[in-house]
Structures are given as C-alpha cells and as structure tokens.
Design a protein around this motif. Structure first.
Motif, PDB file in Angstrom:
ATOM      1  N   VAL A  79       0.907  -1.226  -0.273  1.00  0.00           N
ATOM      2  CA  VAL A  79       0.090  -0.079  -0.151  1.00  0.00           C
ATOM      3  C   VAL A  79       0.595   1.133   0.075  1.00  0.00           C
ATOM      4  N   ILE A  80       1.575   0.835   1.008  1.00  0.00           N
ATOM      5  CA  ILE A  80       2.420   2.399   0.963  1.00  0.00           C
ATOM      6  C   ILE A  80       3.976   2.300  -0.946  1.00  0.00           C
ATOM      7  N   GLY A  81       3.381   1.957  -1.280  1.00  0.00           N
ATOM      8  CA  GLY A  81       4.537   2.073  -2.770  1.00  0.00           C
ATOM      9  C   GLY A  81       3.259   2.826  -3.947  1.00  0.00           C
ATOM     10  N   PHE A  82       2.001   1.619  -3.540  1.00  0.00           N
ATOM     11  CA  PHE A  82       1.456   2.503  -4.455  1.00  0.00           C
ATOM     12  C   PHE A  82       0.731   4.009  -3.909  1.00  0.00           C
ATOM     13  N   PHE A  83       0.138   3.811  -2.655  1.00  0.00           N
ATOM     14  CA  PHE A  83       0.124   5.210  -2.489  1.00  0.00           C
ATOM     15  C   PHE A  83       1.397   6.280  -2.350  1.00  0.00           C
ATOM     16  N   GLY A  84       2.378   6.416  -2.699  1.00  0.00           N
ATOM     17  CA  GLY A  84       3.708   7.238  -2.843  1.00  0.00           C
ATOM     18  C   GLY A  84       3.308   7.354  -4.029  1.00  0.00           C
ATOM     19  N   ALA A  85       3.046   6.386  -5.450  1.00  0.00           N
ATOM     20  CA  ALA A  85       3.185   6.931  -6.561  1.00  0.00           C
ATOM     21  C   ALA A  85       1.654   7.622  -6.943  1.00  0.00           C
ATOM     22  N   PHE A  86       0.702   7.511  -6.132  1.00  0.00           N
ATOM     23  CA  PHE A  86      -0.757   8.237  -6.738  1.00  0.00           C
ATOM     24  C   PHE A  86      -0.293  10.104  -6.097  1.00  0.00           C
ATOM     25  N   VAL A  87       0.638  10.014  -4.832  1.00  0.00           N
ATOM     26  CA  VAL A  87       1.269  10.796  -4.205  1.00  0.00           C
ATOM     27  C   VAL A  87       2.228  12.010  -5.492  1.00  0.00           C
ATOM     28  N   PHE A  88       3.277  11.152  -6.125  1.00  0.00           N
ATOM     29  CA  PHE A  88       4.114  11.416  -6.259  1.00  0.00           C
ATOM     30  C   PHE A  88       3.907  11.710  -7.988  1.00  0.00           C
ATOM     31  N   TRP A  89       2.883  10.892  -8.808  1.00  0.00           N
ATOM     32  CA  TRP A  89       2.703  11.176 -10.206  1.00  0.00           C
ATOM     33  C   TRP A  89       1.481  12.080 -10.217  1.00  0.00           C
TER      34      TRP A  89
END
Length: 120
Positions: A79-89
């Motif tokens: 989840v942390i990877g997905f949410f990080g991608a949602f924030v970053f990209w």
C-alpha cells in the motif's frame, strides 16, 4: 488467539471503524489529513470496501486462518508503494501516506508475529 491472528484482528477493527467513518462522515475523516471535502459517491464506495475488508480480516483472525493472514502481509505492505505513486505521479494529497504508514506498521506487526510463531 495466536499472535498473528491478534495483529490481524486489531487491524481489522481499525478497518471497521475507518470504513464506517468513510461511509457516514467521509469529510470528517479526511479533513484532518488535508483532503479537500467531497460530495462524490466514490469515497463512500471506498468506505464500503474498507468496511468489508475489516469484516473479512476480523473473521480470518478469529478463525486463525494462517494462509489468509500470511497473504495479507505483502498486500498491506505494498500500500505504501501504491499511495506513494498516487502522491508523486497523480498529485494525491501527501497526507494519504499517513494511511499507508498505518497499513505498513500493522503488516510489519503481522509479519513479525508470523515469523515468531513459526520458530516456536
């Protein structure tokens, strides 16, 4: 109740509360995290899904379903990877990462509990 099951039960209870909050008062739940208010139905759909996950996780914990408990660990850690991608990209609010950190910490607890119970 085994230690891995207990960790999943606590996480399941967290999800139950979060799901109900997102269903009934989504803007109240999201406002402290800087998420803009919404009147769209999507957040309530997410609340329903989170509530259902809480039900499944709680049932799996009460039944001490080890295979399911173990299966949740990599999914919750991702989840942390997905949410990080949602924030970053995608420009999602950075506060979304706080929810991801909660998932990661609970997943880490479950993972450690599983490892410890295998040794014992």
């Amino acid at each position: 109740m085994s230690s891995p099951a207990r960790s999943l039960l606590v996480f399941g209870i967290y999800l139950l509360f979060l799901g109900v909050g997102l269903l009934l008062a989504p803007n109240r739940v999201l406002a402290p995290f800087g998420v803009p208010p919404t009147s769209e139905v999507w957040i309530r759909v997410v609340g329903m899904l989170v509530l259902f996950l809480g039900i499944y996780y709680s049932a799996a914990a009460r039944g001490d379903w080890r295979a399911f408990i173990a299966l949740t660990v990599p999914a919750r850690m991702s989840v942390i990877g997905f949410f990080g991608a949602f924030v970053f990209w995608l420009g999602a609010p950075p506060a979304l990462l706080l929810f991801a950190v909660v998932d990661f910490v609970f997943a880490l607890w479950t993972w450690r509990a599983l490892r410890t119970s295998e040794v014992a």
